[in-house]
Write a protein that holds these residues in place. Structure first.
Motif, PDB file in Angstrom:
ATOM      1  N   GLU A  87       0.838  -1.198   0.000  1.00  0.00           N
ATOM      2  CA  GLU A  87       0.000   0.000   0.000  1.00  0.00           C
ATOM      3  C   GLU A  87       0.875   1.251   0.000  1.00  0.00           C
ATOM      4  O   GLU A  87       1.860   1.345   0.738  1.00  0.00           O
ATOM      5  N   ILE A  88       0.501   2.204  -0.855  1.00  0.00           N
ATOM      6  CA  ILE A  88       1.223   3.472  -0.966  1.00  0.00           C
ATOM      7  C   ILE A  88       0.190   4.596  -0.893  1.00  0.00           C
ATOM      8  O   ILE A  88      -0.742   4.647  -1.703  1.00  0.00           O
ATOM      9  N   GLY A  89       0.350   5.470   0.105  1.00  0.00           N
ATOM     10  CA  GLY A  89      -0.618   6.532   0.293  1.00  0.00           C
ATOM     11  C   GLY A  89       0.013   7.769   0.887  1.00  0.00           C
ATOM     12  O   GLY A  89       1.237   7.962   0.825  1.00  0.00           O
ATOM     13  N   PRO A  90      -0.804   8.653   1.490  1.00  0.00           N
ATOM     14  CA  PRO A  90      -0.279   9.904   2.048  1.00  0.00           C
ATOM     15  C   PRO A  90       0.879   9.650   3.002  1.00  0.00           C
ATOM     16  O   PRO A  90       0.859   8.734   3.817  1.00  0.00           O
ATOM     17  N   GLY A  91       1.908  10.494   2.875  1.00  0.00           N
ATOM     18  CA  GLY A  91       3.099  10.354   3.691  1.00  0.00           C
ATOM     19  C   GLY A  91       4.179   9.503   3.050  1.00  0.00           C
ATOM     20  O   GLY A  91       5.352   9.573   3.451  1.00  0.00           O
ATOM     21  N   HIS A  92       3.831   8.724   2.055  1.00  0.00           N
ATOM     22  CA  HIS A  92       4.831   7.892   1.363  1.00  0.00           C
ATOM     23  C   HIS A  92       5.534   8.745   0.311  1.00  0.00           C
ATOM     24  O   HIS A  92       4.896   9.572  -0.356  1.00  0.00           O
ATOM     25  N   PRO A  93       6.861   8.586   0.122  1.00  0.00           N
ATOM     26  CA  PRO A  93       7.568   9.415  -0.881  1.00  0.00           C
ATOM     27  C   PRO A  93       7.095   9.177  -2.309  1.00  0.00           C
ATOM     28  O   PRO A  93       7.337  10.018  -3.182  1.00  0.00           O
ATOM     29  N   ASN A  94       6.424   8.046  -2.576  1.00  0.00           N
ATOM     30  CA  ASN A  94       5.941   7.751  -3.927  1.00  0.00           C
ATOM     31  C   ASN A  94       4.493   8.174  -4.130  1.00  0.00           C
ATOM     32  O   ASN A  94       3.829   7.711  -5.062  1.00  0.00           O
ATOM     33  N   TYR A  95       3.999   9.057  -3.269  1.00  0.00           N
ATOM     34  CA  TYR A  95       2.593   9.488  -3.334  1.00  0.00           C
ATOM     35  C   TYR A  95       2.529  11.007  -3.308  1.00  0.00           C
ATOM     36  O   TYR A  95       3.229  11.654  -2.520  1.00  0.00           O
ATOM     37  N   SER A  96       1.668  11.582  -4.177  1.00  0.00           N
ATOM     38  CA  SER A  96       1.496  13.038  -4.169  1.00  0.00           C
ATOM     39  C   SER A  96       0.110  13.382  -4.681  1.00  0.00           C
ATOM     40  O   SER A  96      -0.421  12.733  -5.589  1.00  0.00           O
ATOM     41  N   VAL A  97      -0.493  14.392  -4.079  1.00  0.00           N
ATOM     42  CA  VAL A  97      -1.792  14.900  -4.530  1.00  0.00           C
ATOM     43  C   VAL A  97      -1.520  15.952  -5.601  1.00  0.00           C
ATOM     44  O   VAL A  97      -0.771  16.903  -5.378  1.00  0.00           O
ATOM     45  N   ILE A  98      -2.129  15.799  -6.761  1.00  0.00           N
ATOM     46  CA  ILE A  98      -1.872  16.741  -7.858  1.00  0.00           C
ATOM     47  C   ILE A  98      -3.061  17.655  -8.129  1.00  0.00           C
ATOM     48  O   ILE A  98      -2.913  18.671  -8.800  1.00  0.00           O
ATOM     49  N   ASP A  99      -4.264  17.303  -7.645  1.00  0.00           N
ATOM     50  CA  ASP A  99      -5.429  18.174  -7.801  1.00  0.00           C
ATOM     51  C   ASP A  99      -6.391  17.847  -6.666  1.00  0.00           C
ATOM     52  O   ASP A  99      -7.234  16.956  -6.767  1.00  0.00           O
ATOM     53  N   ALA A 100      -6.263  18.598  -5.543  1.00  0.00           N
ATOM     54  CA  ALA A 100      -7.077  18.320  -4.368  1.00  0.00           C
ATOM     55  C   ALA A 100      -8.545  18.596  -4.622  1.00  0.00           C
ATOM     56  O   ALA A 100      -9.438  17.897  -4.114  1.00  0.00           O
ATOM     57  N   GLN A 101      -8.850  19.640  -5.417  1.00  0.00           N
ATOM     58  CA  GLN A 101     -10.235  20.021  -5.674  1.00  0.00           C
ATOM     59  C   GLN A 101     -11.001  18.895  -6.361  1.00  0.00           C
ATOM     60  O   GLN A 101     -12.147  18.608  -6.020  1.00  0.00           O
ATOM     61  N   ARG A 102     -10.359  18.258  -7.332  1.00  0.00           N
ATOM     62  CA  ARG A 102     -11.015  17.187  -8.077  1.00  0.00           C
ATOM     63  C   ARG A 102     -10.683  15.800  -7.533  1.00  0.00           C
ATOM     64  O   ARG A 102     -11.121  14.796  -8.085  1.00  0.00           O
ATOM     65  N   GLY A 103      -9.861  15.737  -6.493  1.00  0.00           N
ATOM     66  CA  GLY A 103      -9.565  14.466  -5.845  1.00  0.00           C
ATOM     67  C   GLY A 103      -8.680  13.564  -6.689  1.00  0.00           C
ATOM     68  O   GLY A 103      -9.025  12.401  -6.940  1.00  0.00           O
ATOM     69  N   ILE A 104      -7.528  14.091  -7.122  1.00  0.00           N
ATOM     70  CA  ILE A 104      -6.627  13.314  -7.969  1.00  0.00           C
ATOM     71  C   ILE A 104      -5.258  13.237  -7.295  1.00  0.00           C
ATOM     72  O   ILE A 104      -4.672  14.271  -6.939  1.00  0.00           O
ATOM     73  N   ALA A 105      -4.753  12.035  -7.110  1.00  0.00           N
ATOM     74  CA  ALA A 105      -3.416  11.825  -6.566  1.00  0.00           C
ATOM     75  C   ALA A 105      -2.643  10.876  -7.479  1.00  0.00           C
ATOM     76  O   ALA A 105      -3.236  10.097  -8.242  1.00  0.00           O
ATOM     77  N   ARG A 106      -1.315  10.947  -7.369  1.00  0.00           N
ATOM     78  CA  ARG A 106      -0.425  10.096  -8.179  1.00  0.00           C
ATOM     79  C   ARG A 106       0.386   9.212  -7.230  1.00  0.00           C
ATOM     80  O   ARG A 106       0.884   9.671  -6.195  1.00  0.00           O
ATOM     81  N   ALA A 107       0.534   7.938  -7.584  1.00  0.00           N
ATOM     82  CA  ALA A 107       1.343   7.008  -6.793  1.00  0.00           C
ATOM     83  C   ALA A 107       2.070   6.069  -7.745  1.00  0.00           C
ATOM     84  O   ALA A 107       1.595   5.808  -8.858  1.00  0.00           O
ATOM     85  N   PHE A 108       3.219   5.576  -7.287  1.00  0.00           N
ATOM     86  CA  PHE A 108       3.958   4.652  -8.148  1.00  0.00           C
ATOM     87  C   PHE A 108       4.754   3.668  -7.299  1.00  0.00           C
ATOM     88  O   PHE A 108       5.050   3.898  -6.123  1.00  0.00           O
ATOM     89  N   TYR A 109       5.105   2.539  -7.941  1.00  0.00           N
ATOM     90  CA  TYR A 109       5.901   1.494  -7.296  1.00  0.00           C
ATOM     91  C   TYR A 109       6.903   0.983  -8.321  1.00  0.00           C
ATOM     92  O   TYR A 109       6.549   0.715  -9.475  1.00  0.00           O
ATOM     93  N   THR A 110       8.181   0.836  -7.909  1.00  0.00           N
ATOM     94  CA  THR A 110       9.248   0.410  -8.816  1.00  0.00           C
ATOM     95  C   THR A 110       9.920  -0.844  -8.265  1.00  0.00           C
ATOM     96  O   THR A 110      10.180  -0.947  -7.061  1.00  0.00           O
ATOM     97  N   VAL A 111      10.200  -1.782  -9.157  1.00  0.00           N
ATOM     98  CA  VAL A 111      10.907  -3.006  -8.783  1.00  0.00           C
ATOM     99  C   VAL A 111      11.823  -3.389  -9.945  1.00  0.00           C
ATOM    100  O   VAL A 111      11.529  -3.087 -11.110  1.00  0.00           O
TER     101      VAL A 111
END
Length: 982
Positions: A87-111
C-alpha cells in the motif's frame, strides 16, 4: 443546432443521477482513475534486467482506499509467481496529490526484475477497483483496473525498451469544445519508431470492461449530428497513429470518461519494420460544463535537422483568441529535457512554466553534442493552456521533431600507387569521437552532389558502391584515418578515375549517421591492358541472341616491352560476375566482336578481353586482361495501370555519370524486334537511379490491362577519363515483355535445409568451441511451370521456434536457388520462403523447414580437490584447458573422446549436491559470471571443505533447442570426492 446551455445541463444532470442510481453506490467512491507501466532496461541487452514502474492516478474523494495492498498483483509475464504491491498513500515518498479540488493523486511502485532468457513478456498490473461514475462503461466502481506493457528480448531483434510517456494520463476537457491530448511519448532506445492505436480498456488480461462506449457515442449527446465544436457535424474521437495526438471534437455530457491506447515500438530489421514492445495506457478525461472559452494556439518551428555540435535556439509563441485574451502557460515535454547536466539537456524559459499575458513566449535552447546523434528524431511536445477563473481552461498540443545528425567527415589526402593499382585515402580525425564505423564509398567518375538538410548517409541513386565499412577507432581508442583500396586484391580498373566519399555511423541502440563527405578522386589508372567499353545486347532470343562486345587497345602499355599490333582473346561467362567457368569464344585482331547464338532472353553474360603482343621473338607475350563487364539486365514489376522497370549491370565504368546522365527507354507492342521499339522517355540516372515507371506518359495513352508491352533500355556511362575514353559508353539491355496489372501469384516453392547430422557433428574437432553457425537453404519450384515464368525474387523468413513469429532476413534474385544464413548463435532455426513475381505478387509460403542443435552434457564421477592443479574441480566435460594452451584454437588437436563428450548448446544449469543421508550440501546456478560447467571445488554452500565420500547430484540442464518445452533435462548421478593425498 445544439440545445441551449441550460437545457443541456439539465439533461446531463438527469443522465448522471440515473447512472448513480443504477450503480447503487455512493458517487465518487473508490478509486483508480488512470495509469500505465513504464519499463526501462538496466545495463546491456544480454543482462536481461529491467526496472519496472507501475504508475497510477487515484481518486481521493469520499474514499480511503490506497494504491496497492491485498489483491493488487504485478505479473512479470515470465510464469514466475505474481507479487503484491504494498500500500502506498499519504506520507509515502511515492505518493502526491496533484489536484485536491477534483480528488486526484499520483502514486507509483518500482521493482527490478531479471528475465531468464529470450522471449516476449507481457508485464501486467491488476487491482480492484476503478473509481465510481465513469460514464462510458458499466459499473466502473466494481470493475477491475488493468494495465500492461510488453517487452521483447530476442537474439536477432535485440532488446526492446517500450516508450516512456511524459504527460500524465489524466486530463480535463470542456463540453462542446474540441479536446486534444498528447502522451508525450518517446523511444528510450532512440532507433525505433512509435505508432499509436486506440483500444478498449481492460479489466483483466484480454478481457475488456463491460459495455464500453467510445466517448463520442451518441448516448452522450443531446444532438449527436451537431456534436462537434462548430455545430455542423457529428463528434469525432480518434488518435493520430504517427504522433499520438488524441482528438475529441467535441465532448458531450460532463463527467468522467476512460479510454485506452497502445504506444507500440517498431524496429527496422533488414529493411522491414518489426513490431517490438508496447505500453498500454488507461487514461481518464474529466469533462466539465460551462466553458465559455476559446482555445489558445501555438506557433512552433518547422521540423529541423541540426548538425551535432551546433546550438538550436527557437521561440515558441502561445496566443489566446478571447477578447480580452486570457493569460497563457506554455510547457514542453521531451526526453531531451531529462538528460543529466553532463549530457547537455535542452532548456526552456520560463521554467517552471507560468501564466503570461498573451502572446506568451517560451524560449527554447539546446546545445547539441555528438552523443545526441541518433537515427530517429527527437519529439518535443508543446502545450499551451489558457487561464480561466470561471471555467475550464482549454489546451492545444503541437509536436516538433528535431533530428541530430553527424557532421560530414573531411578529407586530408588521396594518392594513387600506379604499380599496385591501389589508392590510399586519408581523412582528418572525425569530429565525433563516438562514431562506431566509417563507411567508404567509391564510384567511377566524379559528381558535384551536396546533400540537402536532413539528407544523411549515401543516397542510393548516386551510383556509389560501399567498398568497406571499418571501425572508426582501433582497440586502443585511436581514430582510424586512412584506407587502402586495392579493389579486393584485383587492383583498380585501368583507364578509370575513382572518386570516394565517407559516411560515419553511430552505435546502436541510438544509431544514426553523418552527412556524406565531399568526394576526393584519384586517377585515371593507366590503361596498360585492354579497356572494355561495350557489352550491349543487340538481339534478344533464346537461341539466336547476340551481344556486341567492344574495347579499346591498351594505349598506356609499354610499347617497347609489348609492341603492337595486338591479338585479343574474348572470354565469356554466365552471370553478372566472373567465376572460374569462363569460355574462350573468339581470337581476333579487331577491337569489337559480335557474339551470336546466345540465350539473351533468360541469361546474363559477362566478358573480359586478354591482349597479346607478338614481340620480337616467339612465344608471344601476354600484355594483360581487361576487367570483367556484364551485359545490362532489365527486369520489370507489373502493377495496376503501370509497369516499373529496373536495370543492372556490373561493369568497370559508371553508368551514372554527371556529364551524360540520361538513360533511354524504348517500348513497343508484343513481338517487336529491336528496330521496331520506339523511344518513349528518358531518365536522369544520377537522380532517379536505374529505374523507370511507365504510367502511360508517352502520348498520354494509359496502359491497358491484358495488353503486352515490350521494353528495352539504353544505358550511358563512362570511365571518368573522356580525353582518352570517349563518352558516353552506350549499351542496350535485352527486350523484356510484360502486361500491367498481373494478379496471379507464383507457385509455392519447395524448401529444404541441410540438416545437421549429430553423430557427424559431435565427431568434428571444432564442434566444441564454435560460437557462430550457418544453415544452408536450398529450394526449387513446383513442376507447374505456367506459374513460374515471371518470378523475379525469393524472400526468406526465419523464426526461432516452430510456429514462432517469422522475421524477414533476405531477398535474393530468381536465378539464385540457395542461401546460407550465417553468423547464427546456434543451428536451431526454422525457415520459410516465398516466391515474388515481377508484379510484386507473393506465392504461398513454402512448408516450414527447421534445423536443430545437437545438445550434449555429461558430468564425471570423480574429482580430487587437493590443490595440485589436476582435476581440482567437478566440471562438465569441456576442452577449456586445451584451448588455453593453443595459440590458434581451431588448430588444436583435442582427444576424440573429449570432443564427443564436451558440453554443447547449453543455456543454463541448476546443480545440487546431496550427502548419503539426502541432505543438500551444495547448490549452484549458472548465469551472470557463473559458468555452465559448474566447477564445484568440493566445499559446501558455506565454503567449508567436505569430507571425502560419495555424493549424489541432480543437474537440471536447459539446452538451446527448437522446442523450449522439451529443452530442459534432468541428470542424476553420483560423484566420488577423493582426497587425492592417499
Amino acid at each position: 443546432m445544439k440545445a441551449p446551455l441550460l437545457t443541456r445541463s439539465i439533461v446531463r444532470g438527469i443522465f448522471l443521477v440515473f447512472c448513480f442510481i443504477l450503480s447503487g453506490v455512493t458517487a465518487f467512491a473508490t478509486h483508480l482513475r488512470a495509469g500505465n507501466i513504464i519499463v526501462k532496461r538496466i545495463g546491456t541487452c544480454d543482462a536481461k534486467k529491467y526496472s519496472i514502474t507501475v504508475i497510477v492516478y487515484t481518486n481521493t474523494l469520499n474514499t480511503n482506499v490506497l494504491f496497492g495492498g491485498d489483491q493488487d498483483y504485478l505479473d512479470f509475464g515470465d510464469k514466475s509467481p505474481r507479487i503484491l504491491i504494498p500500500e502506498i498513500g499519504p506520507g509515502h515518498p511515492n505518493y502526491s496529490v496533484i489536484d485536491a479540488q477534483r480528488g486526484i493523486a499520483r502514486a507509483f511502485y518500482t521493482v527490478e526484475w531479471t528475465y531468464g532468457g529470450p522471449g516476449r513478456y507481457t508485464i501486467s498490473y491488476v487491482e480492484p477497483n476503478r473509481n465510481e461514475g465513469v460514464l462510458n462503461m458499466d459499473n466502473s466502481v466494481n470493475t477491475t483496473f488493468y494495465i500492461e506493457t510488453q517487452i521483447v528480448i530476442d537474439p536477432f531483434l535485440g532488446c526492446s525498451t517500450p516508450a516512456d510517456l511524459t504527460i500524465p494520463p489524466i486530463d480535463r476537457a470542456c463540453s462542446g469544445k474540441a479536446f486534444f491530448h498528447n502522451p508525450g511519448a518517446f523511444d528510450p532506445d532512440g532507433n525505433d519508431s512509435l505508432s499509436y492505436e486506440m483500444v478498449v480498456p481492460y479489466r483483466d488480461r484480454n478481457a475488456t470492461v463491460l459495455n464500453y462506449r467510445a466517448p463520442n457515442d451518441p448516448k452522450f449527446y443531446v444532438d449527436f449530428n451537431t456534436g462537434n465544436e462548430t455545430d455542423d457535424g457529428p463528434p469525432v474521437f480518434n488518435i493520430n497513429s504517427l504522433d499520438g495526438t488524441i482528438t475529441w471534437d467535441a465532448p458531450g455530457f460532463a463527467g468522467e470518461y476512460n479510454i485506452a491506447f497502445i504506444v507500440r515500438e517498431w524496429r527496422k530489421v533488414l529493411g522491414k519494420w518489426v513490431a517490438m514492445g508496447y505500453v498500454r495506457r488507461d487514461m481518464q478525461i474529466i469533462v466539465e460544463d460551462d466553458c465559455n472559452n476559446q482555445r489558445p494556439d501555438l506557433e512552433v518551428p518547422e521540423d529541423v535537422c541540426i548538425e551535432a555540435g551546433k546550438t538550436l535556439k527557437e521561440t515558441i509563441i502561445g496566443t489566446d483568441p478571447d477578447i480580452p485574451p486570457d493569460k497563457v502557460k506554455l510547457e514542453a515535454f521531451s526526453q531531451i529535457f531529462e538528460f543529466i547536466p553532463s549530457e547537455s539537456p535542452a532548456t526552456v524559459s520560463p521554467d517552471p512554466a507560468i501564466f503570461q499575458n498573451s502572446p506568451g513566449k517560451l524560449e527554447f535552447e539546446w546545445h547539441t553534442t555528438c552523443e545526441h546523434i541518433r537515427e530517429q528524431p527527437y519529439q518535443v511536445v508543446f502545450k499551451v493552456s489558457d487561464s480561466r477563473s470561471n471555467g475550464v481552461s482549454l489546451v492545444t498540443y503541437k509536436t516538433w521533431r528535431i533530428k541530430v545528425v553527424g557532421p560530414a567527415p573531411k578529407w586530408n589526402d588521396a594518392t594513387l600507387d600506379i604499380s599496385k593499382r591501389q589508392a590510399t585515402i586519408k581523412w582528418d580525425p572525425y569530429f565525433c569521437v563516438n562514431a562506431e564505423k566509417m563507411q567508404i564509398w567509391r564510384k567511377v567518375d566524379s559528381t558535384s552532389f551536396r546533400p540537402d538538410t536532413c539528407q544523411t548517409g549515401m543516397p542510393d541513386y548516386l551510383g556509389y558502391t560501399n567498398i568497406a565499412t571499418i571501425a572508426a577507432k582501433t582497440a586502443s581508442g585511436t581514430q582510424v584515418t586512412q584506407y587502402i583500396d586495392n579493389n579486393g586484391g584485383k587492383g583498380l580498373a585501368p583507364g578509370a578515375m575513382y572518386c570516394y566519399r565517407l559516411v560515419a555511423t553511430f552505435p546502436l541502440p541510438d544509431g544514426g549517421e553523418s552527412y556524406v563527405s565531399k568526394d576526393t578522386c584519384v586517377g585515371p589508372i593507366p590503361a596498360d591492358v585492354p579497356i572494355i567499353t561495350n557489352v550491349s545486347v543487340e538481339k534478344t532470343g533464346t537461341t539466336d541472341g547476340q551481344i556486341r562486345v567492344s574495347w579499346k587497345r591498351p594505349f598506356d602499355a609499354n610499347k617497347t616491352l609489348y609492341p603492337p599490333p595486338y591479338t585479343y582473346e574474348v572470354y565469356r561467362a554466365i552471370g553478372y560476375t566472373r567465376g572460374t567457368d569462363s569460355t574462350l569464344v573468339a581470337t581476333l585482331s579487331d577491337t569489337t566482336f559480335l557474339d551470336p547464338g546466345l540465350n539473351t532472353e533468360e541469361s546474363i553474360y559477362n566478358y573480359s578481353i586478354a591482349a597479346y603482343s607478338p614481340g620480337s621473338s616467339l612465344p608471344i607475350k601476354f600484355v594483360g586482361a581487361s576487367d570483367v563487364a556484364s551485359a545490362v539486365r532489365l527486369d520489370t514489376k507489373s502493377q495496376v495501370g503501370q509497369i516499373q522497370l529496373n536495370w543492372t549491370a556490373v561493369v568497370p565504368w559508371s553508368n551514372q555519370i554527371q556529364d551524360h546522365p540520361r538513360h533511354l527507354i524504348y517500348r513497343g507492342p508484343e513481338g517487336s524486334t529491336e528496330s521496331e521499339l520506339v523511344l518513349i522517355d528518358s531518365i536522369d540516372a544520377t537522380i532517379d537511379g536505374l529505374q523507370y515507371t511507365d504510367k502511360g506518359q508517352y502520348n498520354n495513352t494509359p496502359l491497358n490491362e491484358g495488353t503486352t508491352y515490350c521494353y528495352r533500355v539504353k544505358t550511358r556511362g563512362g570511365y571518368g577519363n573522356p580525353a582518352k575514353i570517349p563518352e558516353p559508353l552506350e549499351n542496350f539491355s535485352q527486350i523484356i515483355c510484360v502486361q500491367p496489372g498481373d494478379s496471379i501469384p507464383p507457385c509455392k516453392p519447395i524448401l529444404t535445409v541441410d540438416l545437421l547430422d549429430c553423430d557427424q557433428f559431435k565427431s568434428q574437432q571444432n564442434s566444441c568451441f564454435g560460437s557462430t553457425y550457418s544453415n544452408v537453404l536450398n529450394w526449387s519450384n513446383d513442376a507447374a511451370t505456367e506459374c513460374q515464368s515471371d518470378i523475379s525474387s525469393y524472400r526468406i523468413y526465419r523464426s526461432a521456434t516452430p510456429g514462432g513469429e517469422s522475421v524477414f532476413i533476405a531477398e535474393v534474385p530468381a536465378v539464385q536457388t540457395t542461401y546460407s544464413d550465417t553468423n547464427l548463435p546456434s543451428f536451431a532455426r526454422c525457415y520459410t520462403i516465398v516466391a515474388v513475381d515481377r508484379s510484386g505478387n507473393e506465392s504461398e509460403p513454402s512448408e516450414p523447414v527447421c534445423n536443430d542443435n545437437c545438445p550434449y552434457y555429461e558430468l564425471p564421477n570423480v574429482f580430487t580437490p587437493n590443490g595440485d592443479g589436476k582435476n581440482d574441480v567437478f566440471s562438465a566435460f569441456n576442452i577449456r584447458d586445451y584451448l588455453e594452451s593453443c595459440s590458434n584454437p581451431e588448430e588444436c588437436v583435442i582427444p576424440q573422446n573429449l570432443i564427443e563428450k564436451c558440453a554443447r548448446f547449453v543455456e543454463k544449469v541448476k546443480f545440487k549436491v546431496f550427502n548419503r543421508w539426502g541432505q543438500e550440501v551444495y547448490s549452484y546456478e549458472s548465469g551472470s559470471e557463473n559458468s555452465i560447467f559448474i566447477d564445484w571445488d568440493g566445499k559446501n554452500s558455506s565454503g567449508v571443505e567436505l569430507s571425502p565420500a560419495v555424493y549424489y547430484y541432480v543437474a537440471e540442464v536447459t539446452f538451446i533447442t527448437l522446442d523450449p518445452g522439451s529443452s530442459t533435462q534432468t541428470f542424476k548421478g553420483w560423484v566420488h570426492l577423493v582426497d587425492g593425498q592417499q
